[in-house]
Write an enzyme that holds these catalytic residues in place. Structure first.
Site, PDB file in Angstrom:
ATOM      1  CE  LYS A   1      -5.784  -9.023  -2.182  1.00 46.74           C
ATOM      2  NZ  LYS A   1      -6.276  -8.675  -0.880  1.00 46.74           N
TER       3      LYS A   1
ATOM      4  CE  LYS B   1     -12.969  -4.684  -0.225  1.00 47.31           C
ATOM      5  NZ  LYS B   1     -12.250  -3.895   0.781  1.00 47.31           N
TER       6      LYS B   1
ATOM      7  CE  LYS C   1      -4.296  -1.898   0.721  1.00 47.59           C
ATOM      8  NZ  LYS C   1      -5.630  -2.004   1.228  1.00 47.59           N
TER       9      LYS C   1
END
Ligand code: ATP
Ligand code: LTN
Length: 333
Positions: free
Chosen positions: A197, A200, A115
């Site tokens: 992966k 979203k 992130k």
């Protein structure tokens, strides 16, 4: 009777729209476990703000996520459904646990590194502290088990480390939780990049199936899913990641084993296979979407669920927090 049940805790962040990865890795398992355990399911809005959110959207996504939990089959009469920010104990315990967590440990977290590179302009303290807040969530409720996707493994490990550390310094205070993963579905991969992966907040919207996607969109995305040139529907994640991912999705949505799923497509081409995967997903999502829309129109009901859940969660959380404050020497009245 009730008291003998073990405690289960989990949460999802109300960011973006959920994907079938979130559903298969987490929420579907929550429904399966709700009778066996005393369950707490949170909407992790305090975690969500570690990445900048639009306030109106965050509010809307909060109710949408609650409606989705219920539409997927999580029963508010059996489980405690609540909003993380409604229970101030989360922030309070996180502060205490911060003093039992090392900066080096947080810097090494994979999600923090990912992130930080994605949001290089906003590497805030909350982003780094994210796992400690998550540990506080889980430990406040004395959870025995935490059903999550594989990507949360490192966060569960640090939660166990922090719990053990505290228990060893003082005396047994926190239950040390176990993570539980789905056998199939704990890691659903991106349809365009099957080694990554499904996320979203991924870059390519064609790689993810969102819980809100309509039938045509679902069929189109599966039609474009990356496979290989072998023309053989066989489960082999190492050599055939695309096909294996589609088989996993088909298997859990159709409630068949991987072997049964392979048998369904013996001698068939990838075109038929992808269409069948798309159809089974679209068939399963349609009633969930309809129920979510119906619930979202009833804000009064959703608010009442949060109110009841928040009160129950607060009671359980406060009990643990008082114990912690006593052990560390906070003067209490
Ligand atoms: P973001 O991309 O915004 O970081 P996310 O898609 O990883 O979000 P989270 O809110 O972090 O979603 O995760 C909610 C739950 O869904 C967690 O239990 C997580 O492990 C699970 N999960 C997320 N992605 C997948 C996936 N691709 N396969 C299986 N489980 C998943
Ligand atoms: N970090 C989790 C969401 C989350 C969570 C939790 C999961 C917040 N608190 C407690 C399990 C237990 C994620 O899935 N990104």
């Amino acid at each position: 009777m009730e008291k003998t049940k073990k405690i289960l805790y989990s949460a999802v962040q109300p960011t973006n729209n959920l994907t079938i990865g979130n559903y298969l890795g987490a929420i579907k398992n929550w429904v399966a476990l709700q009778d066996e355990y005393d369950c707490f399911y949170a909407i992790a809005n305090m975690h969500a703000i570690t990445v900048r959110q639009n306030p109106a959207e965050l509010r809307q996504k909060t109710l949408a996520l609650l409606a989705l939990y219920i539409a997927c089959g999580v029963d508010p009469e059996k489980c405690t459904l609540y909003l993380q920010s409604h229970v101030p104990c989360h922030a309070e315990l996180a502060w205490v646990l911060n003093t039992f967590t090392y900066v080096g440990e947080m810097e090494r977290m994979t999600q923090f590194k990912d992130k930080s590179s994605k949001h290089a302009d906003n590497i805030n303290m909350g982003l780094m502290d994210y796992p400690v807040l998550m540990a506080a969530d889980i430990l406040l409720y004395q959870a025995d088990v935490v059903p999550v996707g594989i990507d949360q493994r490192q966060h569960l490990e640090i939660t166990r480390d922090i719990a053990n550390r505290f228990n060893n310094i003082y005396s047994p205070t926190f239950t040390v939780p176990e993570a539980v993963y789905q056998k199939v579905g704990a890691k659903i991969n991106d349809l365009q990049e099957p080694l990554k992966k499904m996320s979203k907040s991924g870059e390519n919207p064609n790689g993810a199936i969102f819980m809100t996607d309509d039938r045509d969109t679902i069929l189109r995305k599966f039609k474009r899913a990356v496979t290989d040139s072998e023309m053989l529907v066989k489960y082999d994640p190492e050599n055939k990641p695309g096909v294996s991912n589609l088989l996993s999705i088909y298997s859990v949505f159709s409630e068949k084993t991987i072997q049964q799923a392979e048998a369904d497509f013996e001698g068939k081409g990838y075109g038929d296979f992808k269409l069948a995967v798309g159809e089974v997903v679209a068939d399963k999502l349609a009633p969930i979407q309809a129920e979510q829309a119906r619930l979202l129109a009833d804000k009064k009901y959703l608010d009442s669920v949060l109110l009841k859940g928040g009160e129950a969660a607060y009671k359980a959380a406060r009990r643990t927090l008082s114990k912690v404050y006593k052990k560390i020497g906070f003067y209490q009245l």
